[in-house]
Write an enzyme that holds these catalytic residues in place. Structure first.
Site, PDB file in Angstrom:
ATOM      1  N   GLY A   1     -37.022  -2.680  28.190  1.00  0.00           N
ATOM      2  CA  GLY A   1     -37.659  -3.982  28.004  1.00  0.00           C
ATOM      3  C   GLY A   1     -38.803  -3.819  27.023  1.00  0.00           C
TER       4      GLY A   1
ATOM      5  NE  ARG B   1     -40.933  -5.176  31.726  1.00  0.00           N
ATOM      6  CZ  ARG B   1     -40.080  -5.818  32.499  1.00  0.00           C
ATOM      7  NH1 ARG B   1     -39.150  -6.598  31.964  1.00  0.00           N
ATOM      8  NH2 ARG B   1     -40.135  -5.711  33.823  1.00  0.00           N
TER       9      ARG B   1
ATOM     10  CG  PHE C   1     -37.396   4.652  27.683  1.00  0.00           C
ATOM     11  CD1 PHE C   1     -37.420   5.701  28.595  1.00  0.00           C
ATOM     12  CD2 PHE C   1     -37.915   4.879  26.414  1.00  0.00           C
ATOM     13  CE1 PHE C   1     -37.963   6.938  28.261  1.00  0.00           C
ATOM     14  CE2 PHE C   1     -38.458   6.109  26.065  1.00  0.00           C
ATOM     15  CZ  PHE C   1     -38.482   7.142  26.992  1.00  0.00           C
ATOM     16  CB  SER C   2     -38.010   2.692  33.475  1.00  0.00           C
ATOM     17  OG  SER C   2     -37.074   1.648  33.639  1.00  0.00           O
TER      18      SER C   2
ATOM     19  CE  LYS D   1     -33.108 -13.201  34.119  1.00  0.00           C
ATOM     20  NZ  LYS D   1     -32.377 -14.052  35.093  1.00  0.00           N
ATOM     21  CB  ILE D   2     -37.983  -8.483  38.490  1.00  0.00           C
ATOM     22  CG1 ILE D   2     -39.015  -7.762  39.368  1.00  0.00           C
ATOM     23  CG2 ILE D   2     -36.622  -8.563  39.187  1.00  0.00           C
ATOM     24  CD1 ILE D   2     -39.400  -8.540  40.614  1.00  0.00           C
ATOM     25  CB  THR D   3     -37.379  -3.296  36.353  1.00  0.00           C
ATOM     26  OG1 THR D   3     -36.659  -2.091  36.653  1.00  0.00           O
ATOM     27  CG2 THR D   3     -38.661  -2.951  35.611  1.00  0.00           C
ATOM     28  CD1 TRP D   4     -40.468  -0.083  42.568  1.00  0.00           C
ATOM     29  CD2 TRP D   4     -39.217   1.580  41.733  1.00  0.00           C
ATOM     30  NE1 TRP D   4     -40.925   1.100  43.104  1.00  0.00           N
ATOM     31  CE2 TRP D   4     -40.173   2.130  42.611  1.00  0.00           C
ATOM     32  CE3 TRP D   4     -38.323   2.427  41.088  1.00  0.00           C
ATOM     33  CZ2 TRP D   4     -40.256   3.496  42.860  1.00  0.00           C
ATOM     34  CZ3 TRP D   4     -38.398   3.788  41.322  1.00  0.00           C
ATOM     35  CH2 TRP D   4     -39.360   4.312  42.204  1.00  0.00           C
TER      36      TRP D   4
ATOM     37  CB  CYS E   1     -32.111  -6.049  35.006  1.00  0.00           C
ATOM     38  SG  CYS E   1     -33.006  -4.501  34.753  1.00  0.00           S
TER      39      CYS E   1
END
Length: 267
Positions: A186, A73, A198-199, A76-79, A215
């Protein structure tokens, strides 16, 4: 758009492992591309996991070597994890796809959910997702006894919030009265069909975000519906609201192909 179908993959004790959900996305994506199914939104929770989009830098990953799943996707990085509602809308859009317009529709639906719960949220220029705005800069409390002029996040290009104590932690952005992200977005689009999505932070343990640079944003933080509303807001409470407003926004919209500038004449 066509009628939107929702599929619940699993929540709570039945939360779905990220790789399993990713494979389910691929299966649904192929079926949607072939017009075997209508537009479909997968809703679920994940067990705790870090995922990194294509633009993630090494300096944004966990310092302790915690595993990260690299995905296809954007962003950047997420949890992801318990207390967070994850949605994967798999929609067929006219080509060439207007990616920004698709992101804006998802944001609009989640902004409406927040409004129904009594929380004012908005967009932030240049930053996707749904945000709670902080106080004006001049009204925010000083960090660690330092005035804004000496805030290292603004003056030190190598500043790393993961190494500098809880006062800089993304999960404490509300205490600092800074902008804080409530929902991240993302996406990926392949063959004119969307993936990922989405989260939405309902009632998660946001300290998971403190181990990364969420992000890639160092001067803002994260929040949740529970934090902002001062009561526990569960994923179960939010699911019907998300379905309602996604339907309203997506089924009433008429996505158009992205405008393509005509090629300049050759000399």
């Amino acid at each position: 758009m066509t009628e939107l179908r929702f599929v619940h993959l699993g929540f709570g004790a039945d939360a779905v492992e990220y790789q399993q959900a990713w494979q389910e996305q691929r299966t649904v994506h192929a079926a949607r591309f072939a017009d075997e199914i209508p537009d479909t939104c997968l809703l679920l929770e994940h067990p705790a996991v870090y995922t990194a989009g294509r633009r993630t830098e090494d300096s944004e990953r966990p310092l302790d070597g915690t595993p990260v799943i690299d995905v296809d996707r954007g962003g950047k990085i997420t949890w992801h994890g318990p207390g967070q509602l994850v949605g994967y809308p798999i929609l067929k859009l006219p080509r060439p796809v207007d990616v920004i317009a698709h992101v804006r529709r998802l944001e609009e639906a989640l902004i409406r959910v927040c409004a129904e719960l009594g929380l004012e949220t908005t967009r932030v220029e240049g930053r996707s997702g749904v945000w709670v705005l902080g106080d004006p800069v001049e009204s925010r409390p000083a960090i660690g006894g330092l005035s804004l002029d000496f805030d290292p996040r603004l003056t030190d290009e190598e500043f790393d919030p993961r190494l500098n104590g809880p006062e800089y932690a993304p999960s404490n952005a509300g205490q600092r009265r800074e902008d804080r992200k409530l929902a991240a977005i993302g996406i990926r689009i392949a063959k004119g069909v969307t993936m990922h999505g989405f989260s939405f932070n309902c009632d998660p343990d946001n300290t998971w975000f403190d181990r990364i640079v969420p992000c890639g944003i160092r001067d803002a933080g994260v929040t949740s519906l529970s934090n902002e509303l001062g009561r526990r807001v569960t994923v179960a409470e939010v699911i019907p609201l998300v379905e309602k407003h996604l339907r309203e926004v997506l089924e009433s919209s008429e996505p158009r192909p992205r405008a393509v500038e005509p090629a300049a004449a050759g000399s």
